[in-house]
Design a protein around this motif. Structure first.
Motif, PDB file in Angstrom:
ATOM      1  N   UNK A 137       0.844  -1.204   0.000  1.00 44.65           N
ATOM      2  CA  UNK A 137       0.000   0.000   0.000  1.00 44.65           C
ATOM      3  C   UNK A 137       0.886   1.263   0.000  1.00 44.65           C
ATOM      4  N   UNK A 138       0.293   2.352  -0.464  1.00 41.68           N
ATOM      5  CA  UNK A 138       1.025   3.605  -0.536  1.00 41.68           C
ATOM      6  C   UNK A 138       0.186   4.710   0.098  1.00 41.68           C
ATOM      7  N   UNK A 139       0.839   5.571   0.872  1.00 39.03           N
ATOM      8  CA  UNK A 139       0.124   6.688   1.480  1.00 39.03           C
ATOM      9  C   UNK A 139      -0.391   7.637   0.398  1.00 39.03           C
ATOM     10  N   UNK A 140      -1.535   8.268   0.671  1.00 41.39           N
ATOM     11  CA  UNK A 140      -2.146   9.155  -0.317  1.00 41.39           C
ATOM     12  C   UNK A 140      -1.206  10.306  -0.668  1.00 41.39           C
ATOM     13  N   UNK A 141      -0.534  10.874   0.331  1.00 42.22           N
ATOM     14  CA  UNK A 141       0.335  12.007   0.035  1.00 42.22           C
ATOM     15  C   UNK A 141       1.548  11.581  -0.794  1.00 42.22           C
ATOM     16  N   UNK A 142       1.992  10.332  -0.614  1.00 36.80           N
ATOM     17  CA  UNK A 142       3.092   9.835  -1.432  1.00 36.80           C
ATOM     18  C   UNK A 142       2.641   9.592  -2.866  1.00 36.80           C
TER      19      UNK A 142
END
Length: 330
Positions: free
Chosen positions: A1-6
């Motif tokens: 998973x990836x953070x939204x800001x990233x």
């Protein structure tokens, strides 16, 4: 998973990287053509390039002079607006800084080095650039083009094919598609202009490939079909949309929010792939306006899949341009 800001930072890093590369290439082509044109013709061509890049308002506000290299300086070294090469490179660096722990160290080093070199170019005054006949700006363009190619190479060869790569690649290809359509619009001209297919193909980094298929003096319909519908040319809108669709499919399993932009990308790709382009281009202004609008909506949908609605990018013209119009980086 990836953070939204990233995800958001990588998406915009890809868009800014493509914009810096495209602007530097266009300026390089225009610079080489200046010596072969009369002053009035050169000014008209430069103004049309500014308009194609969506920077007309900023150009007027900046009160750019009439010298032969004034427009070049505006597009390369003027950091008062987010559409110059210097501003775009700075934005690439800032967005990659946010995700330093997710990207290869070589990618960060290349972005940081290019940023430092372009800041050095910016520190040279416009008067000095004019006095040297634009030589300083030409060197800045060469530096920018080499740096963008290095960044693209490191990205392609070193990044893991995870969600971060998918967002960055989608951003690059969306920006490329948008700019290709806008440059095609500029090729329509005004009735009194003579269409220069080679110039337009050079802007889109596809001159040599097109010459093998279209010859040395292609007409506008042939150039438009090549740049919109070619299945194997990485600069064509159809090719870019196909790859965007693949990147969004890569993300679909982990992020259901990309379902809407994935369907939109597929529909737009099918419009180009299966549509009779000769018929669509009977009224080229309408078709290009539709494509420009559809690509802007697709870019907005991809952006919406990564961030909250309150942080949407502002729409400046007929396409979403990196930056918020205030000169402030995202």
């Amino acid at each position: 998973m990836i953070l939204a800001r990233h995800a958001d930072s990588l998406l915009w890093a890809g868009r800014y990287l493509e914009r810096a590369d495209t602007i530097a290439r266009c300026v390089s082509v225009e610079t080489n053509a200046v010596m072969h044109r009369q002053a009035t013709e050169a000014r008209l061509a430069s103004r049309r390039l500014v308009q194609a890049l969506g920077l007309q308002d900023e150009f007027v506000a900046a009160q750019v002079g009439t010298g032969p290299y004034a427009v070049m300086d505006f597009l390369v070294s003027d950091d008062s607006h987010p559409g110059s090469v210097v501003s775009a490179v700075q934005a690439v660096r800032e967005n990659l800084r946010i995700v330093r722990d997710r990207i290869p160290v070589e990618l960060w080093e290349e972005a940081n080095s290019l940023h430092i070199l372009m800041q050095s170019a910016k520190s040279v005054g416009a008067a000095a650039r004019e006095q040297t006949g634009g030589e300083v700006s030409r060197m800045s363009v060469i530096t920018a083009r080499r740096g963008c190619r290095s960044l693209s190479g490191v990205m392609t060869e070193s990044m893991s094919r995870d969600e971060g790569y998918a967002f960055m690649e989608a951003g690059r290809l969306l920006e490329r598609s948008i700019l290709t359509v806008e440059l095609l619009k500029s090729g329509l001209g005004t009735g009194s202009d003579v269409f220069d297919g080679n110039r337009l193909l050079a802007f889109t980094h596809s001159l040599q490939a097109a010459r093998r298929e279209l010859g040395h003096s292609p007409q506008w319909p042939a150039v438009a079909k090549f740049l919109l519908q070619h299945e194997q040319m990485p600069r064509s809108v159809l090719w870019c949309l196909g790859r965007v669709e693949l990147r969004l499919e890569d993300l679909a399993a982990a992020a259901g929010a990309v379902a809407t932009p994935r369907r939109r990308a597929g529909a737009l790709r099918a419009h180009l792939e299966y549509g009779e382009l000769d018929e669509l281009l009977v009224e080229p202004e309408a078709e290009l306006a539709y494509l420009g609008s559809a690509l802007a909506e697709l870019a907005a949908d991809v952006h919406a899949s990564t961030v909250a609605r309150s942080s949407f990018a502002e729409v400046h013209a007929q396409f979403v341009r990196p930056g918020d119009g205030t000169g402030r980086l995202r």
